[in-house]
Write a protein that holds these residues in place. Structure first.
Motif, PDB file in Angstrom:
ATOM      1  N   ILE A 137     -16.953  10.364   2.600  1.00 28.81           N
ATOM      2  CA  ILE A 137     -18.164   9.989   2.780  1.00 28.81           C
ATOM      3  C   ILE A 137     -18.812  11.359   3.451  1.00 28.81           C
ATOM      4  N   ALA A 175     -15.618   7.431   9.221  1.00 32.47           N
ATOM      5  CA  ALA A 175     -15.244   6.339   8.587  1.00 32.47           C
ATOM      6  C   ALA A 175     -14.446   6.875   7.496  1.00 32.47           C
ATOM      7  N   ARG A 222      -5.312  -5.508   2.431  1.00 31.16           N
ATOM      8  CA  ARG A 222      -5.117  -4.342   2.557  1.00 31.16           C
ATOM      9  C   ARG A 222      -6.343  -3.402   2.288  1.00 31.16           C
ATOM     10  N   SER A 223      -7.395  -3.941   1.451  1.00 31.66           N
ATOM     11  CA  SER A 223      -8.547  -3.259   1.453  1.00 31.66           C
ATOM     12  C   SER A 223      -9.302  -2.702   2.661  1.00 31.66           C
ATOM     13  N   TRP A 233      -2.168   6.534  -1.068  1.00 30.08           N
ATOM     14  CA  TRP A 233      -3.439   5.861  -1.526  1.00 30.08           C
ATOM     15  C   TRP A 233      -4.345   6.016  -0.353  1.00 30.08           C
ATOM     16  N   VAL A 290      -6.281  -1.129   6.515  1.00 32.79           N
ATOM     17  CA  VAL A 290      -5.608   0.348   6.697  1.00 32.79           C
ATOM     18  C   VAL A 290      -6.731   1.104   7.275  1.00 32.79           C
ATOM     19  N   LEU A 291      -8.042   0.791   7.130  1.00 29.64           N
ATOM     20  CA  LEU A 291      -9.112   1.675   7.586  1.00 29.64           C
ATOM     21  C   LEU A 291      -9.286   1.934   9.058  1.00 29.64           C
ATOM     22  N   VAL A 306     -20.609  -0.098   0.530  1.00 29.10           N
ATOM     23  CA  VAL A 306     -21.035   0.468   1.853  1.00 29.10           C
ATOM     24  C   VAL A 306     -20.986   1.985   1.408  1.00 29.10           C
ATOM     25  N   THR A 326       0.816  -1.090   0.125  1.00 26.99           N
ATOM     26  CA  THR A 326      -0.016  -0.016  -0.197  1.00 26.99           C
ATOM     27  C   THR A 326       0.929   1.131   0.098  1.00 26.99           C
ATOM     28  N   SER A 327       0.243   2.443  -0.111  1.00 29.36           N
ATOM     29  CA  SER A 327       1.028   3.668  -0.099  1.00 29.36           C
ATOM     30  C   SER A 327       0.530   4.596   0.843  1.00 29.36           C
TER      31      SER A 327
HETATM   32  N1  COA Z   1      -3.463   0.271  -0.726  1.00 28.98           N
HETATM   33  C1  COA Z   1      -3.312   0.247  -2.201  1.00 28.98           C
HETATM   34  N2  COA Z   1      -4.270  -0.033  -3.270  1.00 28.98           N
HETATM   35  C2  COA Z   1      -5.440  -0.569  -2.615  1.00 28.98           C
HETATM   36  C3  COA Z   1      -5.449  -0.770  -1.234  1.00 28.98           C
HETATM   37  C4  COA Z   1      -4.775  -0.331  -0.289  1.00 28.98           C
HETATM   38  N3  COA Z   1      -4.667  -0.227   1.029  1.00 28.98           N
HETATM   39  N4  COA Z   1      -6.794  -1.466  -1.128  1.00 28.98           N
HETATM   40  C5  COA Z   1      -7.268  -1.596  -2.334  1.00 28.98           C
HETATM   41  N5  COA Z   1      -6.501  -1.009  -3.162  1.00 28.98           N
HETATM   42  C6  COA Z   1      -6.718  -1.018  -4.640  1.00 28.98           C
HETATM   43  C7  COA Z   1      -7.598  -2.173  -5.146  1.00 28.98           C
HETATM   44  O1  COA Z   1      -7.109  -3.260  -5.186  1.00 28.98           O
HETATM   45  C8  COA Z   1      -8.173  -1.616  -6.532  1.00 28.98           C
HETATM   46  O2  COA Z   1      -6.955  -1.943  -7.498  1.00 28.98           O
HETATM   47  P1  COA Z   1      -7.350  -2.427  -8.857  1.00 28.98           P
HETATM   48  O3  COA Z   1      -8.118  -1.248  -9.550  1.00 28.98           O
HETATM   49  O4  COA Z   1      -5.948  -2.730  -9.562  1.00 28.98           O
HETATM   50  O5  COA Z   1      -8.485  -3.448  -8.777  1.00 28.98           O
HETATM   51  C9  COA Z   1      -7.885   0.016  -6.164  1.00 28.98           C
HETATM   52  O6  COA Z   1      -7.063  -0.096  -5.060  1.00 28.98           O
HETATM   53  C10 COA Z   1      -9.255   0.554  -6.140  1.00 28.98           C
HETATM   54  O7  COA Z   1      -9.826  -0.124  -5.073  1.00 28.98           O
HETATM   55  P2  COA Z   1     -11.269   0.447  -4.918  1.00 28.98           P
HETATM   56  O8  COA Z   1     -12.142  -0.651  -4.121  1.00 28.98           O
HETATM   57  O9  COA Z   1     -12.218   0.705  -6.291  1.00 28.98           O
HETATM   58  O10 COA Z   1     -11.113   1.725  -4.190  1.00 28.98           O
HETATM   59  P3  COA Z   1     -12.364   2.860  -3.584  1.00 28.98           P
HETATM   60  O11 COA Z   1     -12.036   4.224  -4.302  1.00 28.98           O
HETATM   61  O12 COA Z   1     -13.786   2.419  -3.740  1.00 28.98           O
HETATM   62  O13 COA Z   1     -11.704   2.962  -2.245  1.00 28.98           O
HETATM   63  C11 COA Z   1     -12.502   2.407   0.148  1.00 28.98           C
HETATM   64  C12 COA Z   1     -11.714   1.965  -1.346  1.00 28.98           C
HETATM   65  C13 COA Z   1     -12.543   1.018   0.902  1.00 28.98           C
HETATM   66  C14 COA Z   1     -11.366   3.363   0.757  1.00 28.98           C
HETATM   67  C15 COA Z   1     -13.818   3.071  -0.131  1.00 28.98           C
HETATM   68  O14 COA Z   1     -14.721   2.222  -0.998  1.00 28.98           O
HETATM   69  C16 COA Z   1     -14.768   3.149   1.357  1.00 28.98           C
HETATM   70  O15 COA Z   1     -14.192   3.925   1.904  1.00 28.98           O
HETATM   71  N6  COA Z   1     -15.889   2.668   1.441  1.00 28.98           N
HETATM   72  C17 COA Z   1     -16.506   2.793   2.725  1.00 28.98           C
HETATM   73  C18 COA Z   1     -15.852   1.883   3.649  1.00 28.98           C
HETATM   74  C19 COA Z   1     -16.314   2.421   5.015  1.00 28.98           C
HETATM   75  O16 COA Z   1     -16.629   3.390   5.304  1.00 28.98           O
HETATM   76  N7  COA Z   1     -16.793   1.289   5.856  1.00 28.98           N
HETATM   77  C20 COA Z   1     -17.203   1.327   7.257  1.00 28.98           C
HETATM   78  C21 COA Z   1     -18.737   1.775   7.289  1.00 28.98           C
HETATM   79  S1  COA Z   1     -18.993   1.951   8.923  1.00 28.98           S
END
Ligand code: COA
Length: 326
Positions: A259, A255, A158-159, A39, A162-163, A221, A35-36
């Motif tokens: 959002i 979150a 990693r998806s 990102w 990190v959150l 979500v 990850t970075s």
């Molecule tokens: N570091 C680098 N790249 C990552 C990554 C990370 N930690 N996690 C995912 N990626 C990559 C994915 O693999 C994807 O790569 P690809 O395009 O080659 O497949 C790319 O980043 C984009 O992923 P995507 O899921 O489209 O990103 P996004 O813009 O939807 O952002 C979240 C992802 C999770 C940040 C976002 O969807 C989000 O915040 N959702 C709400 C989650 C939340 O709030 N949950 C709790 C509610 S209580």
């Protein structure tokens, strides 16, 4: 208390918070996984989070936050007659971690239980405590949000990993029958179990012998969060006959900054009124609102008489709001 026919309202008499000692930055994570820093910060607004070390638990963090809240309220621990702990990460399956906190605080009367509504848990817990006060059943309630989500994260995913972060916050609600209009003005809660597959933990005592890991469809979500949080704000201001400009402070579940920006744009909310702590804490689930409240009070933002809207959305889905005249 109920026998004298007085009308009681729940006044916030104290707030507290507690964070684990270890700070884990985005840079730290980028050295451990693919990850970075960019990102994470660009997609979420998160810069760092606290991670519980061995010995730091949901009940230990909750106890520290609760003790600070009680001290700030001017009450004694023995004045507390209800503890509602919002958590999805209790120390044990049972007993309720609320009873562990009760015991750590040396409280031997009243009652204590856990409230499970994941990231919305704090507003659900405030509603429960507020109802007990309004019914005249209790005088002082401790409402706590405490989580150790780091223990249910899949650190190979990693998806999601990190959150989130760990932490606790607490609030003392006290019965008041004075003629000011301070206190909890409204609670609105919702759940819709059709969306359970978008955010869940793939374990638990009844389906497996593992605690399990958090699983999430981030995009799914995100979409529901913007819709549900916006409608929760409108519902609260309509119910109280207010406009969006009447609200002094919004304290949302923390979150994702995108959002919160999308919700603010949708309901016409000024960014300056939104308390943001997710850059430092990441998503601490039920703890995020009281952690943000504590920081806003410590920084002299929220003052007596202010209208403060709490709002949250989380797994289930569950979502809702609480409006408080501080
Ligand atoms: N570091 C680098 N790249 C990552 C990554 C990370 N930690 N996690 C995912 N990626 C990559 C994915 O693999 C994807 O790569 P690809 O395009 O080659 O497949 C790319 O980043 C984009 O992923 P995507 O899921 O489209 O990103 P996004 O813009 O939807 O952002 C979240 C992802 C999770 C940040 C976002 O969807 C989000 O915040 N959702 C709400 C989650 C939340 O709030 N949950 C709790 C509610 S209580």
């Amino acid at each position: 208390m109920s026998s004298n026919n007085k009308i009681y309202r729940s006044i916030v008499s104290g707030v507290g918070a507690s964070l684990p000692k270890e700070i884990v930055t985005n840079k730290d994570l980028s050295m451990r996984m693919d990850t970075s820093e960019e990102w994470i910060e660009e997609r979420t607004g998160i810069k760092e989070r606290r991670i519980a070390s061995e010995g730091e638990t949901t009940s230990s963090l909750g106890t520290e936050a609760a003790q600070i809240a009680i001290n700030n309220s001017g009450l004694k621990n023995s004045d507390i007659d209800l503890i509602v702990l919002a958590t999805a990460t209790p120390d044990n399956t049972f007993p309720a971690s609320a009873t562990l906190i009760q015991s750590s605080l040396g409280i031997e009367k009243g009652y204590a239980y856990d409230m499970q509504a994941v990231c919305s848990g704090f507003v659900f817990a405030v509603e429960a405590a507020d109802n007990a006060i309004k019914a005249g059943n209790i005088k002082n309630a401790l409402v706590i949000g405490s989580e150790t989500f780091s223990r249910i994260l899949d650190w190979d995913d990693r998806s999601t990993c990190v959150l989130f972060g760990d932490g606790a916050g607490a609030m003392v609600l006290s019965a008041s029958s004075d003629d000011t209009n301070r206190g909890v003005l409204s609670n609105h809660l919702h759940s819709d179990g059709r969306y359970k597959d978008l955010l869940y933990v793939d374990g638990g005592p009844s389906i497996s012998n593992q605690v399990g890991f958090l699983r999430m469809d981030g995009k799914g979500v995100f979409k529901h969060a913007v819709h549900n949080l916006s409608s929760a704000i409108i519902e609260a201001i309509d119910y109280n006959d207010l406009t969006i400009d009447d609200i002094d402070w919004f304290v949302p579940h923390q979150a994702n900054i995108r959002i919160l920006e999308a919700v603010s744009k949708k309901v016409g909310l000024s960014k300056d009124k939104v308390i943001i702590t997710l850059d430092k804490h990441a998503n601490t689930s039920a703890a995020s609102i009281p952690l943000a409240l504590y920081e806003a009070i410590e920084n002299d933002k929220i003052k007596k008489g202010d209208l403060v809207l709490l709002e949250a959305m989380g797994g289930g889905f569950s979502w809702g709001s609480t409006l408080i005249r501080w």
